[in-house]
Design a protein around this motif. Structure first.
Motif, PDB file in Angstrom:
ATOM      1  N   GLN A 270       0.828  -1.203   0.000  1.00  0.00           N
ATOM      2  CA  GLN A 270       0.000   0.000   0.000  1.00  0.00           C
ATOM      3  C   GLN A 270       0.868   1.261   0.000  1.00  0.00           C
ATOM      4  OE1 GLN A 270      -2.224  -1.220   3.547  1.00  0.00           O
ATOM      5  NE2 GLN A 270      -4.104  -1.211   2.348  1.00  0.00           N
ATOM      6  N   LYS A 271       0.328   2.265  -0.653  1.00  0.00           N
ATOM      7  CA  LYS A 271       1.006   3.571  -0.726  1.00  0.00           C
ATOM      8  C   LYS A 271       0.076   4.629  -0.163  1.00  0.00           C
ATOM      9  CE  LYS A 271       1.433   5.502  -4.803  1.00  0.00           C
ATOM     10  NZ  LYS A 271       1.945   5.803  -6.162  1.00  0.00           N
ATOM     11  N   LEU A 272       0.611   5.478   0.706  1.00  0.00           N
ATOM     12  CA  LEU A 272      -0.146   6.578   1.286  1.00  0.00           C
ATOM     13  C   LEU A 272       0.374   7.899   0.735  1.00  0.00           C
ATOM     14  CD1 LEU A 272      -2.087   7.919   3.338  1.00  0.00           C
ATOM     15  CD2 LEU A 272      -0.254   7.715   5.036  1.00  0.00           C
ATOM     16  N   ILE A 273      -0.527   8.682   0.173  1.00  0.00           N
ATOM     17  CA  ILE A 273      -0.173  10.014  -0.323  1.00  0.00           C
ATOM     18  C   ILE A 273      -0.895  11.043   0.554  1.00  0.00           C
ATOM     19  CG2 ILE A 273      -0.219  11.607  -2.282  1.00  0.00           C
ATOM     20  CD1 ILE A 273      -0.304   9.160  -4.123  1.00  0.00           C
ATOM     21  N   LEU A 274      -0.148  11.825   1.275  1.00  0.00           N
ATOM     22  CA  LEU A 274      -0.713  12.841   2.161  1.00  0.00           C
ATOM     23  C   LEU A 274      -0.648  14.208   1.496  1.00  0.00           C
ATOM     24  CD1 LEU A 274       0.924  11.652   5.504  1.00  0.00           C
ATOM     25  CD2 LEU A 274      -1.508  11.546   4.929  1.00  0.00           C
ATOM     26  N   VAL A 275      -1.787  14.871   1.434  1.00  0.00           N
ATOM     27  CA  VAL A 275      -1.865  16.202   0.838  1.00  0.00           C
ATOM     28  C   VAL A 275      -2.372  17.183   1.901  1.00  0.00           C
ATOM     29  CG1 VAL A 275      -2.230  15.327  -1.492  1.00  0.00           C
ATOM     30  CG2 VAL A 275      -4.200  15.773  -0.026  1.00  0.00           C
ATOM     31  N   PRO A 276      -2.034  18.453   1.796  1.00  0.00           N
ATOM     32  CA  PRO A 276      -2.406  19.399   2.855  1.00  0.00           C
ATOM     33  C   PRO A 276      -3.867  19.826   2.872  1.00  0.00           C
ATOM     34  CG  PRO A 276      -1.115  20.496   1.162  1.00  0.00           C
ATOM     35  CD  PRO A 276      -1.094  19.036   0.833  1.00  0.00           C
ATOM     36  N   THR A 277      -4.567  19.748   1.727  1.00  0.00           N
ATOM     37  CA  THR A 277      -5.962  20.207   1.669  1.00  0.00           C
ATOM     38  C   THR A 277      -6.826  19.217   0.893  1.00  0.00           C
ATOM     39  OG1 THR A 277      -5.690  21.456  -0.389  1.00  0.00           O
ATOM     40  CG2 THR A 277      -5.199  22.620   1.681  1.00  0.00           C
ATOM     41  N   ILE A 278      -8.131  19.257   1.151  1.00  0.00           N
ATOM     42  CA  ILE A 278      -9.073  18.392   0.434  1.00  0.00           C
ATOM     43  C   ILE A 278      -9.045  18.693  -1.067  1.00  0.00           C
ATOM     44  CG2 ILE A 278     -11.525  17.820   0.147  1.00  0.00           C
ATOM     45  CD1 ILE A 278     -11.903  18.334   3.116  1.00  0.00           C
ATOM     46  N   PHE A 279      -8.908  19.960  -1.421  1.00  0.00           N
ATOM     47  CA  PHE A 279      -8.878  20.366  -2.829  1.00  0.00           C
ATOM     48  C   PHE A 279      -7.768  19.638  -3.595  1.00  0.00           C
ATOM     49  CE2 PHE A 279      -7.104  23.122  -6.145  1.00  0.00           C
ATOM     50  CZ  PHE A 279      -8.226  23.257  -6.967  1.00  0.00           C
ATOM     51  N   GLN A 280      -6.622  19.433  -2.940  1.00  0.00           N
ATOM     52  CA  GLN A 280      -5.491  18.800  -3.609  1.00  0.00           C
ATOM     53  C   GLN A 280      -5.655  17.287  -3.762  1.00  0.00           C
ATOM     54  OE1 GLN A 280      -3.024  21.399  -0.935  1.00  0.00           O
ATOM     55  NE2 GLN A 280      -1.450  20.981  -2.483  1.00  0.00           N
TER      56      GLN A 280
ATOM     57  N   THR B 129      -5.874  13.769   3.575  1.00  0.00           N
ATOM     58  CA  THR B 129      -5.289  14.808   4.400  1.00  0.00           C
ATOM     59  C   THR B 129      -4.646  14.159   5.624  1.00  0.00           C
ATOM     60  OG1 THR B 129      -7.494  15.131   5.354  1.00  0.00           O
ATOM     61  CG2 THR B 129      -6.810  16.638   3.599  1.00  0.00           C
ATOM     62  N   ARG B 130      -4.153  14.963   6.554  1.00  0.00           N
ATOM     63  CA  ARG B 130      -3.246  14.456   7.597  1.00  0.00           C
ATOM     64  C   ARG B 130      -3.804  13.298   8.423  1.00  0.00           C
ATOM     65  NH1 ARG B 130      -4.171  20.134   9.891  1.00  0.00           N
ATOM     66  NH2 ARG B 130      -5.896  19.845  11.343  1.00  0.00           N
ATOM     67  N   SER B 131      -5.120  13.251   8.668  1.00  0.00           N
ATOM     68  CA  SER B 131      -5.672  12.176   9.497  1.00  0.00           C
ATOM     69  C   SER B 131      -5.590  10.810   8.818  1.00  0.00           C
ATOM     70  CB  SER B 131      -7.123  12.484   9.879  1.00  0.00           C
ATOM     71  OG  SER B 131      -7.941  12.579   8.732  1.00  0.00           O
ATOM     72  N   ALA B 132      -5.326  10.772   7.511  1.00  0.00           N
ATOM     73  CA  ALA B 132      -5.159   9.497   6.809  1.00  0.00           C
ATOM     74  C   ALA B 132      -3.956   8.720   7.332  1.00  0.00           C
ATOM     75  CB  ALA B 132      -5.014   9.735   5.308  1.00  0.00           C
TER      76      ALA B 132
ATOM     77  N   HIS C 257      -0.092  20.343   7.091  1.00  0.00           N
ATOM     78  CA  HIS C 257       0.367  19.011   7.473  1.00  0.00           C
ATOM     79  C   HIS C 257       0.570  18.902   8.987  1.00  0.00           C
ATOM     80  CE1 HIS C 257       0.731  17.056   3.620  1.00  0.00           C
ATOM     81  NE2 HIS C 257       1.458  18.040   3.123  1.00  0.00           N
ATOM     82  N   ARG C 258       0.379  20.013   9.689  1.00  0.00           N
ATOM     83  CA  ARG C 258       0.504  20.018  11.147  1.00  0.00           C
ATOM     84  C   ARG C 258      -0.824  20.465  11.753  1.00  0.00           C
ATOM     85  NH1 ARG C 258       5.061  21.439   8.699  1.00  0.00           N
ATOM     86  NH2 ARG C 258       7.058  20.651   9.488  1.00  0.00           N
TER      87      ARG C 258
ATOM     88  N   PRO D  25      -5.091  16.521  20.011  1.00  0.00           N
ATOM     89  CA  PRO D  25      -3.660  16.746  20.218  1.00  0.00           C
ATOM     90  C   PRO D  25      -2.967  17.245  18.957  1.00  0.00           C
ATOM     91  CG  PRO D  25      -4.083  14.417  19.859  1.00  0.00           C
ATOM     92  CD  PRO D  25      -5.432  15.087  19.905  1.00  0.00           C
ATOM     93  N   ARG D  26      -1.933  18.024  19.149  1.00  0.00           N
ATOM     94  CA  ARG D  26      -1.167  18.544  18.017  1.00  0.00           C
ATOM     95  C   ARG D  26      -0.183  17.477  17.532  1.00  0.00           C
ATOM     96  NH1 ARG D  26      -1.743  23.025  21.484  1.00  0.00           N
ATOM     97  NH2 ARG D  26      -2.827  24.766  20.497  1.00  0.00           N
ATOM     98  N   TYR D  27      -0.001  17.417  16.223  1.00  0.00           N
ATOM     99  CA  TYR D  27       0.928  16.449  15.659  1.00  0.00           C
ATOM    100  C   TYR D  27       1.318  16.887  14.253  1.00  0.00           C
ATOM    101  CZ  TYR D  27      -3.115  14.775  13.012  1.00  0.00           C
ATOM    102  OH  TYR D  27      -4.198  14.709  12.182  1.00  0.00           O
ATOM    103  N   SER D  28       2.360  16.281  13.741  1.00  0.00           N
ATOM    104  CA  SER D  28       2.851  16.546  12.385  1.00  0.00           C
ATOM    105  C   SER D  28       2.856  15.248  11.587  1.00  0.00           C
ATOM    106  CB  SER D  28       4.244  17.151  12.426  1.00  0.00           C
ATOM    107  OG  SER D  28       4.852  17.122  11.150  1.00  0.00           O
ATOM    108  N   THR D  29       2.345  15.294  10.370  1.00  0.00           N
ATOM    109  CA  THR D  29       2.365  14.092   9.531  1.00  0.00           C
ATOM    110  C   THR D  29       3.801  13.689   9.183  1.00  0.00           C
ATOM    111  OG1 THR D  29       2.096  15.470   7.563  1.00  0.00           O
ATOM    112  CG2 THR D  29       0.108  14.508   8.510  1.00  0.00           C
ATOM    113  N   ILE D  30       4.711  14.635   9.175  1.00  0.00           N
ATOM    114  CA  ILE D  30       6.119  14.325   8.894  1.00  0.00           C
ATOM    115  C   ILE D  30       6.694  13.460  10.010  1.00  0.00           C
ATOM    116  CG2 ILE D  30       8.410  15.311   8.559  1.00  0.00           C
ATOM    117  CD1 ILE D  30       7.038  17.729   7.265  1.00  0.00           C
TER     118      ILE D  30
END
Length: 222
Positions: A129-139, A181-184, A205-206, A212-217
């Protein structure tokens, strides 16, 4: 026969007390099972982390300066979380100095009052599986256009039914590419092999605007 069940609650608890708590139960429980526990004067939902035979720890129990309580109820004996999700929740709790249960709660597709998760019967072992994280729903839409057809999307705009269908597809391994987006990053991947973070410097992405605060990176590196 009694067992000692180690759990972490799906709520914020003060850092003046341990984040992993222990309770008695009359039967062994699998890691990831969902239970109700007495916590102070209230009941909370918790995730089982480990299980021990109480007879092997009689001396420690007698010497403890507190009374160990019993688990109130088994909400779901089958774990809705993968071992990797539990490990990630514990890591993020330590990394961000907060309760790991807050992250585990974000990994579940339904509201906290409903823990009857349908667990997929068949897990695909052949697909990565591959996960692609984007910052906004539009993207998400533009990213979908440039990838394969075997895709699921994940974002806050999905209905509960759509989230459950995507959650099951990811957990079963039937979907190869997940774009969200980040919750993925909290989904129950069957065989995650690659994470791509598009527009990685984008502040979305943060989770600056929520707790809680977190960063996808940070999650991707883990």
């Amino acid at each position: 026969k009694m067992f000692i069940i180690d759990v972490f609650p799906l709520t914020k608890i003060p850092h003046t007390i341990p984040q992993i708590l222990s309770y008695f139960h009359s039967a062994p429980l699998a890691a990831g099972a969902i239970v109700s526990i007495p916590l102070g004067r209230r009941q909370e939902t918790a995730v089982v982390l480990d299980c021990h035979d109480a007879s092997a720890q009689k001396l420690q129990i007698k010497q403890a300066d507190f009374e160990m309580k019993k688990i109130a109820k088994i909400e779901n004996a089958a774990s809705p979380l993968t071992p990797q999700q539990i490990e990630l929740a514990l890591f993020l709790g330590q990394y961000y100095f907060t309760s790991p249960g807050l992250f585990a709660k974000m990994m579940m597709p339904r509201k906290a009052t409903n823990f009857r998760f349908p667990i997929p019967n068949k897990i695909s072992k052949s697909k990565f599986q591959k996960l692609i994280l984007v910052p906004t729903i539009f993207q998400i839409h533009s990213s979908c256009a440039s990838n394969s057809s075997n895709i699921r999307v994940w974002h806050s705009g999905l209905t509960q039914r759509q989230k459950m269908e995507a959650w099951q597809a990811v957990k079963s391994g039937e979907v190869a590419t997940i774009i969200g987006t980040r919750s993925a990053a909290f989904l129950p991947f069957a065989k995650l092999d690659e994470i791509i973070i598009e527009d990685a410097t984008n502040p979305n992405h943060r989770s600056w605007d929520m707790f809680p605060r977190y960063s996808t990176i940070t999650i991707a590196r883990k």
